[in-house]
Motif scaffolding. Structure first.
Motif, PDB file in Angstrom:
ATOM      1  N   VAL A  14       0.856  -1.182   0.000  1.00 14.91           N
ATOM      2  CA  VAL A  14       0.000   0.000   0.000  1.00 14.91           C
ATOM      3  C   VAL A  14       0.894   1.236   0.000  1.00 14.91           C
ATOM      4  CG1 VAL A  14      -1.917  -1.149   1.193  1.00 14.91           C
ATOM      5  CG2 VAL A  14      -0.133  -0.026   2.542  1.00 14.91           C
ATOM      6  N   GLY A  15       0.270   2.400  -0.138  1.00 16.97           N
ATOM      7  CA  GLY A  15       1.034   3.639  -0.172  1.00 16.97           C
ATOM      8  C   GLY A  15       1.485   3.967  -1.584  1.00 16.97           C
ATOM      9  N   PHE A  16       0.504   4.164  -2.478  1.00 11.25           N
ATOM     10  CA  PHE A  16       0.807   4.449  -3.877  1.00 11.25           C
ATOM     11  C   PHE A  16       0.898   5.954  -4.106  1.00 11.25           C
ATOM     12  CE2 PHE A  16      -1.251   0.310  -3.796  1.00 11.25           C
ATOM     13  CZ  PHE A  16      -0.405  -0.446  -4.600  1.00 11.25           C
ATOM     14  N   PRO A  17       1.707   6.393  -5.077  1.00 10.98           N
ATOM     15  CA  PRO A  17       1.859   7.826  -5.329  1.00 10.98           C
ATOM     16  C   PRO A  17       0.533   8.480  -5.722  1.00 10.98           C
ATOM     17  CG  PRO A  17       3.540   6.552  -6.489  1.00 10.98           C
ATOM     18  CD  PRO A  17       2.549   5.572  -5.965  1.00 10.98           C
ATOM     19  N   HIS A  18       0.372   9.751  -5.347  1.00 12.98           N
ATOM     20  CA  HIS A  18      -0.851  10.499  -5.660  1.00 12.98           C
ATOM     21  C   HIS A  18      -0.772  11.020  -7.097  1.00 12.98           C
ATOM     22  CE1 HIS A  18      -3.992  13.651  -4.105  1.00 12.98           C
ATOM     23  NE2 HIS A  18      -4.470  12.865  -5.060  1.00 12.98           N
ATOM     24  N   THR A  19      -0.748  10.066  -8.036  1.00 16.40           N
ATOM     25  CA  THR A  19      -0.651  10.348  -9.465  1.00 16.40           C
ATOM     26  C   THR A  19      -1.566   9.371 -10.210  1.00 16.40           C
ATOM     27  OG1 THR A  19       1.161   8.773  -9.792  1.00 16.40           O
ATOM     28  CG2 THR A  19       1.762  11.055  -9.239  1.00 16.40           C
ATOM     29  N   THR A  20      -1.777   9.640 -11.487  1.00 18.40           N
ATOM     30  CA  THR A  20      -2.568   8.710 -12.288  1.00 18.40           C
ATOM     31  C   THR A  20      -1.909   7.339 -12.342  1.00 18.40           C
ATOM     32  OG1 THR A  20      -3.486  10.502 -13.630  1.00 18.40           O
ATOM     33  CG2 THR A  20      -3.545   8.283 -14.578  1.00 18.40           C
ATOM     34  N   THR A  21      -0.585   7.318 -12.474  1.00 20.05           N
ATOM     35  CA  THR A  21       0.127   6.044 -12.482  1.00 20.05           C
ATOM     36  C   THR A  21      -0.021   5.324 -11.147  1.00 20.05           C
ATOM     37  OG1 THR A  21       1.732   6.875 -14.082  1.00 20.05           O
ATOM     38  CG2 THR A  21       2.367   4.940 -12.817  1.00 20.05           C
ATOM     39  N   GLY A  22      -0.018   6.084 -10.053  1.00 17.76           N
ATOM     40  CA  GLY A  22      -0.231   5.481  -8.744  1.00 17.76           C
ATOM     41  C   GLY A  22      -1.598   4.839  -8.639  1.00 17.76           C
ATOM     42  N   ALA A  23      -2.614   5.515  -9.188  1.00 14.89           N
ATOM     43  CA  ALA A  23      -3.964   4.950  -9.183  1.00 14.89           C
ATOM     44  C   ALA A  23      -4.022   3.678 -10.012  1.00 14.89           C
ATOM     45  CB  ALA A  23      -4.959   5.979  -9.718  1.00 14.89           C
TER      46      ALA A  23
END
Length: 205
Positions: free
Chosen positions: A32-41
């Motif tokens: 968990v803990g994905f970047p706050h970006t479209t790629t993270g989503a």
């Protein structure tokens, strides 16, 4: 259920997306803990739709772990968790009937799903809607060949607090909006993969 047969020749995908791993591991064993970006989503959506049932790992345990790690708190409830558990137990029952095992899957057998393509259809800073192209495989014994098929799923990731989460409410809304616009179920390497607008997956780093 749509079916698909891959062609013999290979066409290089025109679009690629490099997924990212979450920065930490939660109590359910998921990243968990994905970047706050479209790629993270997109990375969250791929992680939440990846399964690996083999050995002592049951479908019920896998689906409950996904529910606890990745489903938006707005969509969690005791009733929803019960439905997830029951669905997983039904999947395990079907596997037992097909493969013939009691509690632990025999060595060399498995059921797996991984994401091989993504098509972003809508994005904003806090919500991303995407089609996911999955490759589902089943091996019923160490002596039999792997049986595989492709799947297509629409899903919505919503930023919740400090991480991306699956949004059931967003997905229900997106399914209504996206009716009739689903991309074709085609594998990477098929020329139709590019025509459908899929982006192939690069391994998470």
């Amino acid at each position: 259920m749509p079916t698909y047969t891959a062609p013999d020749d290979w066409t290089e995908p025109q679009q690629w997306i490099s997924l990212q791993r979450g920065t930490t591991t939660d109590p359910s064993g998921n990243r968990v803990g994905f970047p706050h970006t479209t790629t993270g989503a997109a990375s969250l959506l791929a992680a939440a739709n990846t399964t690996n049932v083999e050995g002592g790992r049951t479908a019920a345990a896998q689906q409950l772990a996904v529910y606890r790690s990745y489903v938006s708190p707005d969509d969690q409830s005791s009733a929803a968790e019960t439905r997830v558990r029951e669905h997983g137990e039904q999947t395990d029952q079907r596997l037992r009937a097909r493969i013939g095992y009691s509690s632990t899957m025999p060595s060399g057998t498995y059921m797996r799903t991984h994401i091989v393509g993504i098509k972003i259809v809508q994005e904003s800073p806090n919500e991303v809607t995407a089609w996911l192209l999955g490759r589902a495989t089943l091996k019923t014994s160490s002596a039999t060949p792997e049986d595989g098929s492709y799947t297509r799923t629409l899903a919505v990731a919503r930023w919740a607090g400090n991480d991306w989460k699956l949004s059931a409410q967003g997905t229900a809304r997106a399914l209504q909006q996206q009716l009739g616009t689903a991309p074709g179920i085609v594998a990477p390497g098929d020329a139709a993969f590019n025509q459908a607008g899929w982006a192939a997956i690069r391994q998470a780093s």
